[in-house]
Design a protein around this motif. Sequence first.
Motif, PDB file in Angstrom:
ATOM      1  N   ALA A  81    -106.144 -34.216 -17.276  1.00 35.79           N
ATOM      2  CA  ALA A  81    -105.132 -35.286 -17.879  1.00 35.79           C
ATOM      3  C   ALA A  81    -103.757 -34.697 -17.751  1.00 35.79           C
ATOM      4  CB  ALA A  81    -105.515 -35.500 -19.547  1.00 35.79           C
ATOM      5  N   PRO A  82    -102.854 -35.716 -17.604  1.00 34.35           N
ATOM      6  CA  PRO A  82    -101.392 -35.648 -17.330  1.00 34.35           C
ATOM      7  C   PRO A  82    -100.759 -34.851 -18.739  1.00 34.35           C
ATOM      8  CG  PRO A  82    -101.856 -37.745 -16.573  1.00 34.35           C
ATOM      9  CD  PRO A  82    -103.118 -37.237 -17.201  1.00 34.35           C
ATOM     10  N   LEU A  83     -99.776 -34.068 -18.505  1.00 38.59           N
ATOM     11  CA  LEU A  83     -99.346 -33.188 -19.365  1.00 38.59           C
ATOM     12  C   LEU A  83     -97.957 -33.747 -19.547  1.00 38.59           C
ATOM     13  CD1 LEU A  83     -99.533 -30.849 -21.410  1.00 38.59           C
ATOM     14  CD2 LEU A  83     -98.420 -29.612 -19.988  1.00 38.59           C
ATOM     15  N   ALA A  84     -97.440 -34.236 -20.722  1.00 43.35           N
ATOM     16  CA  ALA A  84     -96.023 -34.599 -20.763  1.00 43.35           C
ATOM     17  C   ALA A  84     -95.677 -35.717 -19.670  1.00 43.35           C
ATOM     18  CB  ALA A  84     -95.197 -33.691 -20.817  1.00 43.35           C
ATOM     19  N   GLY A  85     -96.772 -36.829 -19.222  1.00 45.07           N
ATOM     20  CA  GLY A  85     -96.629 -37.735 -18.117  1.00 45.07           C
ATOM     21  C   GLY A  85     -96.559 -36.979 -16.764  1.00 45.07           C
ATOM     22  N   LEU A  86     -96.939 -35.708 -16.551  1.00 47.73           N
ATOM     23  CA  LEU A  86     -96.972 -35.197 -15.138  1.00 47.73           C
ATOM     24  C   LEU A  86     -98.292 -34.790 -14.745  1.00 47.73           C
ATOM     25  CD1 LEU A  86     -94.312 -32.270 -15.847  1.00 47.73           C
ATOM     26  CD2 LEU A  86     -93.885 -34.566 -14.626  1.00 47.73           C
ATOM     27  N   PRO A  87     -98.697 -35.116 -13.524  1.00 49.27           N
ATOM     28  CA  PRO A  87     -99.877 -34.993 -13.038  1.00 49.27           C
ATOM     29  C   PRO A  87    -100.343 -33.454 -12.871  1.00 49.27           C
ATOM     30  CG  PRO A  87     -98.634 -36.102 -11.422  1.00 49.27           C
ATOM     31  CD  PRO A  87     -97.874 -35.892 -12.676  1.00 49.27           C
ATOM     32  N   PHE A  88    -101.658 -33.324 -13.149  1.00 53.16           N
ATOM     33  CA  PHE A  88    -102.391 -31.758 -13.143  1.00 53.16           C
ATOM     34  C   PHE A  88    -101.981 -31.618 -11.383  1.00 53.16           C
ATOM     35  CE2 PHE A  88    -105.902 -29.293 -11.796  1.00 53.16           C
ATOM     36  CZ  PHE A  88    -105.635 -28.181 -12.561  1.00 53.16           C
ATOM     37  N   VAL A  89    -101.625 -30.296 -11.224  1.00 49.92           N
ATOM     38  CA  VAL A  89    -101.688 -29.758  -9.637  1.00 49.92           C
ATOM     39  C   VAL A  89    -102.728 -28.676  -9.551  1.00 49.92           C
ATOM     40  CG1 VAL A  89    -100.171 -28.461  -8.198  1.00 49.92           C
ATOM     41  CG2 VAL A  89     -99.050 -30.443  -9.671  1.00 49.92           C
ATOM     42  N   ASP A  90    -102.564 -27.813 -10.368  1.00 53.94           N
ATOM     43  CA  ASP A  90    -103.704 -26.755 -10.379  1.00 53.94           C
ATOM     44  C   ASP A  90    -103.640 -25.667 -11.540  1.00 53.94           C
ATOM     45  OD1 ASP A  90    -101.667 -25.155  -9.965  1.00 53.94           O
ATOM     46  OD2 ASP A  90    -101.987 -24.595  -7.731  1.00 53.94           O
ATOM     47  N   GLU A  91    -104.825 -24.975 -11.553  1.00 56.68           N
ATOM     48  CA  GLU A  91    -105.054 -23.842 -12.575  1.00 56.68           C
ATOM     49  C   GLU A  91    -105.663 -22.664 -12.024  1.00 56.68           C
ATOM     50  OE1 GLU A  91    -108.265 -24.103 -15.615  1.00 56.68           O
ATOM     51  OE2 GLU A  91    -106.342 -25.099 -16.724  1.00 56.68           O
ATOM     52  N   HIS A  92    -105.060 -21.519 -12.463  1.00 54.94           N
ATOM     53  CA  HIS A  92    -105.593 -20.578 -11.925  1.00 54.94           C
ATOM     54  C   HIS A  92    -105.951 -19.319 -13.076  1.00 54.94           C
ATOM     55  CE1 HIS A  92    -104.490 -21.609  -8.072  1.00 54.94           C
ATOM     56  NE2 HIS A  92    -103.361 -22.168  -8.564  1.00 54.94           N
ATOM     57  N   ARG A  93    -106.778 -18.682 -12.979  1.00 55.19           N
ATOM     58  CA  ARG A  93    -107.397 -17.666 -14.183  1.00 55.19           C
ATOM     59  C   ARG A  93    -107.618 -16.403 -13.674  1.00 55.19           C
ATOM     60  NH1 ARG A  93    -110.581 -20.557 -18.404  1.00 55.19           N
ATOM     61  NH2 ARG A  93    -110.023 -22.646 -18.401  1.00 55.19           N
ATOM     62  N   VAL A  94    -107.543 -15.455 -14.547  1.00 58.72           N
ATOM     63  CA  VAL A  94    -107.653 -14.053 -14.174  1.00 58.72           C
ATOM     64  C   VAL A  94    -108.116 -13.419 -15.646  1.00 58.72           C
ATOM     65  CG1 VAL A  94    -105.352 -13.102 -14.581  1.00 58.72           C
ATOM     66  CG2 VAL A  94    -106.755 -11.774 -13.017  1.00 58.72           C
ATOM     67  N   LEU A  95    -109.248 -12.370 -15.454  1.00 56.50           N
ATOM     68  CA  LEU A  95    -109.774 -11.758 -16.467  1.00 56.50           C
ATOM     69  C   LEU A  95    -108.808 -10.392 -16.624  1.00 56.50           C
ATOM     70  CD1 LEU A  95    -111.571 -11.230 -18.771  1.00 56.50           C
ATOM     71  CD2 LEU A  95    -113.215 -10.377 -17.190  1.00 56.50           C
ATOM     72  N   VAL A  96    -108.370 -10.029 -17.635  1.00 52.10           N
ATOM     73  CA  VAL A  96    -107.556  -8.883 -17.798  1.00 52.10           C
ATOM     74  C   VAL A  96    -108.204  -8.002 -18.802  1.00 52.10           C
ATOM     75  CG1 VAL A  96    -105.240  -7.937 -18.601  1.00 52.10           C
ATOM     76  CG2 VAL A  96    -105.396 -10.260 -17.520  1.00 52.10           C
ATOM     77  N   ALA A  97    -108.473  -6.854 -18.615  1.00 54.85           N
ATOM     78  CA  ALA A  97    -109.271  -5.796 -19.416  1.00 54.85           C
ATOM     79  C   ALA A  97    -108.140  -5.365 -20.557  1.00 54.85           C
ATOM     80  CB  ALA A  97    -109.818  -4.674 -18.469  1.00 54.85           C
ATOM     81  N   ALA A  98    -107.791  -6.103 -21.116  1.00 52.07           N
ATOM     82  CA  ALA A  98    -106.602  -5.763 -22.312  1.00 52.07           C
ATOM     83  C   ALA A  98    -106.493  -6.661 -23.178  1.00 52.07           C
ATOM     84  CB  ALA A  98    -105.186  -5.436 -21.532  1.00 52.07           C
ATOM     85  N   ASP A  99    -106.040  -6.234 -24.504  1.00 56.64           N
ATOM     86  CA  ASP A  99    -106.003  -7.436 -25.544  1.00 56.64           C
ATOM     87  C   ASP A  99    -105.006  -8.475 -25.227  1.00 56.64           C
ATOM     88  OD1 ASP A  99    -103.430  -6.377 -26.686  1.00 56.64           O
ATOM     89  OD2 ASP A  99    -104.661  -4.863 -28.008  1.00 56.64           O
TER      90      ASP A  99
END
Length: 163
Positions: free
Chosen positions: A6-24
């Motif tokens: 869904a758009p955020l503040a009227g802006l269309p979604f472009v992409d999302e990236h994730r990384v698992l970090v071995a830290a709190d």
Amino acid sequence: MSGERAPLAGLPFVDEHRVLVAADAGQVWQTLAETVGRKRGGGSEAYARLVRAEPATASGPPLELGSTLPGMRVVESVPGRRAALTGRHFLSRYTLTVALEPELDGPGTVLTAGTYAVFPGPLGFVYRLLVIESGAHEKVVRRLLARVRERAERAERAERPSD
């Protein structure tokens, strides 16, 4: 991926990236703030001025509500949990979100960066091709996440008592 969110503040979604970090999450947040804080001045501000970005300069502590980086203002900040940064220039309006969540299957933190943007007009269309469709934006975001992961994990190891 475009259009999956869904758009955020009227802006269309472009992409999302994730990384698992071995830290709190606290360590990841601190490292994220230090890493984006290093983006101040120099080439970042020169580029921001070139594209007439608002804001064009850095101010305040990184990731603190109201602080700025070249081209971005922190509009939401929940330390250790999430932040949203917005900006604009003559080729685009955009929001970058970062979220930190505990890993479900063990210790660690999932760091997610999401981008929402609009690229108005013919020049915006060309800019989108050069920045998004070329893969340049993805490389920059993935590099940032990898840098945060590496630094946060190094700091986490340094803080652990040795066996």
